[in-house]
Write a protein that holds these residues in place. Structure first.
Motif, PDB file in Angstrom:
ATOM      1  N   SER A 111      26.040  -9.891 -16.231  1.00 21.24           N
ATOM      2  CA  SER A 111      25.160  -9.402 -15.167  1.00 21.24           C
ATOM      3  C   SER A 111      25.844  -9.474 -13.809  1.00 21.24           C
ATOM      4  O   SER A 111      25.759  -8.542 -12.996  1.00 21.24           O
ATOM      5  CB  SER A 111      23.851 -10.215 -15.138  1.00 21.24           C
ATOM      6  OG  SER A 111      23.076  -9.961 -16.275  1.00 21.24           O
ATOM      7  N   ASN A 148      17.924  -5.070 -12.995  1.00 23.08           N
ATOM      8  CA  ASN A 148      18.432  -5.951 -14.040  1.00 23.08           C
ATOM      9  C   ASN A 148      17.449  -7.087 -14.326  1.00 23.08           C
ATOM     10  O   ASN A 148      17.190  -7.425 -15.486  1.00 23.08           O
ATOM     11  CB  ASN A 148      19.787  -6.508 -13.616  1.00 23.08           C
ATOM     12  CG  ASN A 148      20.462  -7.295 -14.712  1.00 23.08           C
ATOM     13  OD1 ASN A 148      20.354  -8.511 -14.769  1.00 23.08           O
ATOM     14  ND2 ASN A 148      21.191  -6.619 -15.578  1.00 23.08           N
ATOM     15  N   THR A 149      16.892  -7.657 -13.268  1.00 16.65           N
ATOM     16  CA  THR A 149      15.940  -8.762 -13.419  1.00 16.65           C
ATOM     17  C   THR A 149      14.673  -8.299 -14.129  1.00 16.65           C
ATOM     18  O   THR A 149      14.138  -9.001 -14.999  1.00 16.65           O
ATOM     19  CB  THR A 149      15.591  -9.365 -12.048  1.00 16.65           C
ATOM     20  OG1 THR A 149      16.790  -9.797 -11.395  1.00 16.65           O
ATOM     21  CG2 THR A 149      14.659 -10.560 -12.200  1.00 16.65           C
ATOM     22  N   GLU A 203      15.461  -7.900 -17.768  1.00 16.95           N
ATOM     23  CA  GLU A 203      15.544  -9.187 -18.456  1.00 16.95           C
ATOM     24  C   GLU A 203      14.155  -9.792 -18.671  1.00 16.95           C
ATOM     25  O   GLU A 203      13.920 -10.468 -19.672  1.00 16.95           O
ATOM     26  CB  GLU A 203      16.425 -10.147 -17.656  1.00 16.95           C
ATOM     27  CG  GLU A 203      17.906  -9.778 -17.692  1.00 16.95           C
ATOM     28  CD  GLU A 203      18.782 -10.742 -16.937  1.00 16.95           C
ATOM     29  OE1 GLU A 203      18.248 -11.489 -16.083  1.00 16.95           O
ATOM     30  OE2 GLU A 203      20.001 -10.769 -17.196  1.00 16.95           O
ATOM     31  N   TYR A 204      13.230  -9.517 -17.740  1.00 15.35           N
ATOM     32  CA  TYR A 204      11.892 -10.094 -17.925  1.00 15.35           C
ATOM     33  C   TYR A 204      11.156  -9.412 -19.081  1.00 15.35           C
ATOM     34  O   TYR A 204      10.275 -10.017 -19.701  1.00 15.35           O
ATOM     35  CB  TYR A 204      11.053 -10.012 -16.652  1.00 15.35           C
ATOM     36  CG  TYR A 204       9.873 -10.953 -16.707  1.00 15.35           C
ATOM     37  CD1 TYR A 204      10.063 -12.332 -16.581  1.00 15.35           C
ATOM     38  CD2 TYR A 204       8.590 -10.487 -16.960  1.00 15.35           C
ATOM     39  CE1 TYR A 204       8.998 -13.213 -16.688  1.00 15.35           C
ATOM     40  CE2 TYR A 204       7.518 -11.358 -17.057  1.00 15.35           C
ATOM     41  CZ  TYR A 204       7.732 -12.720 -16.930  1.00 15.35           C
ATOM     42  OH  TYR A 204       6.674 -13.598 -17.046  1.00 15.35           O
ATOM     43  N   GLN A 210      12.578  -8.870 -21.786  1.00  7.07           N
ATOM     44  CA  GLN A 210      13.011  -9.719 -22.895  1.00  7.07           C
ATOM     45  C   GLN A 210      12.227 -11.033 -22.917  1.00  7.07           C
ATOM     46  O   GLN A 210      11.932 -11.564 -23.993  1.00  7.07           O
ATOM     47  CB  GLN A 210      14.509 -10.000 -22.784  1.00  7.07           C
ATOM     48  CG  GLN A 210      15.373  -8.755 -22.942  1.00  7.07           C
ATOM     49  CD  GLN A 210      16.833  -9.092 -23.136  1.00  7.07           C
ATOM     50  OE1 GLN A 210      17.204 -10.235 -23.347  1.00  7.07           O
ATOM     51  NE2 GLN A 210      17.671  -8.081 -23.086  1.00  7.07           N
ATOM     52  N   GLY A 248      19.786  -4.785 -18.033  1.00  9.23           N
ATOM     53  CA  GLY A 248      19.103  -6.063 -18.226  1.00  9.23           C
ATOM     54  C   GLY A 248      18.325  -6.121 -19.526  1.00  9.23           C
ATOM     55  O   GLY A 248      18.377  -7.108 -20.262  1.00  9.23           O
ATOM     56  N   ASN A 253      20.638  -6.463 -22.775  1.00  9.57           N
ATOM     57  CA  ASN A 253      21.626  -7.535 -22.838  1.00  9.57           C
ATOM     58  C   ASN A 253      21.258  -8.528 -23.945  1.00  9.57           C
ATOM     59  O   ASN A 253      20.329  -9.312 -23.787  1.00  9.57           O
ATOM     60  CB  ASN A 253      21.702  -8.258 -21.489  1.00  9.57           C
ATOM     61  CG  ASN A 253      22.819  -9.297 -21.444  1.00  9.57           C
ATOM     62  OD1 ASN A 253      23.452  -9.596 -22.463  1.00  9.57           O
ATOM     63  ND2 ASN A 253      23.058  -9.851 -20.278  1.00  9.57           N
ATOM     64  N   THR A 280      20.979 -12.400 -23.249  1.00  6.54           N
ATOM     65  CA  THR A 280      19.746 -12.927 -22.670  1.00  6.54           C
ATOM     66  C   THR A 280      18.751 -13.273 -23.767  1.00  6.54           C
ATOM     67  O   THR A 280      18.056 -14.293 -23.691  1.00  6.54           O
ATOM     68  CB  THR A 280      19.128 -11.906 -21.702  1.00  6.54           C
ATOM     69  OG1 THR A 280      20.103 -11.525 -20.729  1.00  6.54           O
ATOM     70  CG2 THR A 280      17.930 -12.507 -20.983  1.00  6.54           C
ATOM     71  N   SER A 297      13.899 -15.708 -13.794  1.00  4.02           N
ATOM     72  CA  SER A 297      14.121 -14.434 -13.109  1.00  4.02           C
ATOM     73  C   SER A 297      14.297 -14.627 -11.607  1.00  4.02           C
ATOM     74  O   SER A 297      15.140 -13.967 -10.985  1.00  4.02           O
ATOM     75  CB  SER A 297      12.941 -13.486 -13.374  1.00  4.02           C
ATOM     76  OG  SER A 297      12.856 -13.159 -14.749  1.00  4.02           O
TER      77      SER A 297
END
Length: 211
Positions: free
Chosen positions: A24, A47-48, A51-52, A54, A121, A124, A127, A158
């Motif tokens: 990242s 990206n954040t 990832e959230y 996920q 994100g 990934n 993560t 996050s």
């Protein structure tokens, strides 16, 4: 809600992990070097958010299924790697037009940077593995819904990632300002940024399932 002590301990763990430059960070730095600080910040936000997604998947058990499935995790990894390589190649291809875009105050749309960051994100696999392996260690049935606790801890993760990744991006974007004074310098740094993103994609594609 997770216990306050669990949140604190998790936050410290997350800080240690996030501060170590990984895919990242390299992605954000590459975007900053290629397109500047605004692109870096938007990429971090996207990206954040990705990832959230996920985190939500882990909270409701989907992440655990993905982590145990070689096919699902491999597919996710290869998709993310291919997308990063595509973004890097595009940055290299556009490097000669960066100076003109800068002079004319024309850059790719904010939505594009957000969407690209989101895809990186959300795809990934590292993560997923981290969240599945670490988040459950900090939840307790005695404190209520496990899914709710994971969602809260995911917000902590996050928030920390948002701050740390932005710091990397803003630093790289500031360094880019010097290069922006010359078309040759900017072309060079655009190429370097693209290569950095491609390198992240290649590394992700070659990384073992448990790395």
């Amino acid at each position: 809600m997770p216990a306050a002590g669990h949140v604190t301990t998790f936050a410290l763990t997350a800080v240690v992990i996030i501060l170590i430059p990984g895919p990242s960070v390299m992605f954000v730095v590459g975007r900053a070097l290629t397109y500047g600080r605004r692109a870096a910040v938007l990429s971090v936000v996207g990206n954040t958010l990705g990832e959230y997604v996920q985190v939500i998947a882990v909270a409701f058990g989907i992440g655990a299924v993905a982590e145990r499935s070689v096919a699902v995790l491999t597919g996710l990894k290869l998709f993310g790697a291919a997308y990063l390589i595509y973004l890097g190649a595009r940055a290299i291809r556009e490097r000669r037009s960066l100076f003109n875009m800068l002079q004319q105050a024309e850059t790719p749309s904010q939505r594009r940077f957000l969407l690209q960051g989101f895809v990186v994100g959300a795809s990934n696999p590292k993560t997923v593995v981290f969240l599945v392996a670490i988040l459950p260690l900090f939840v307790d049935r005695a404190n209520g819904s496990l899914s709710g606790q994971i969602l809260v801890l995911g917000l902590v993760f996050s928030a920390i990632a948002l701050v740390c990744d932005n710091a990397w991006g803003l630093f790289a974007g500031t360094a880019r300002d010097w290069f922006a004074k010359s078309p040759k310098r900017l072309e060079l740094i655009g190429g370097v940024g693209g290569l950095a993103i491609i390198a992240v994609g290649v590394r992700l594609a070659l990384t073992g399932r448990k790395d």
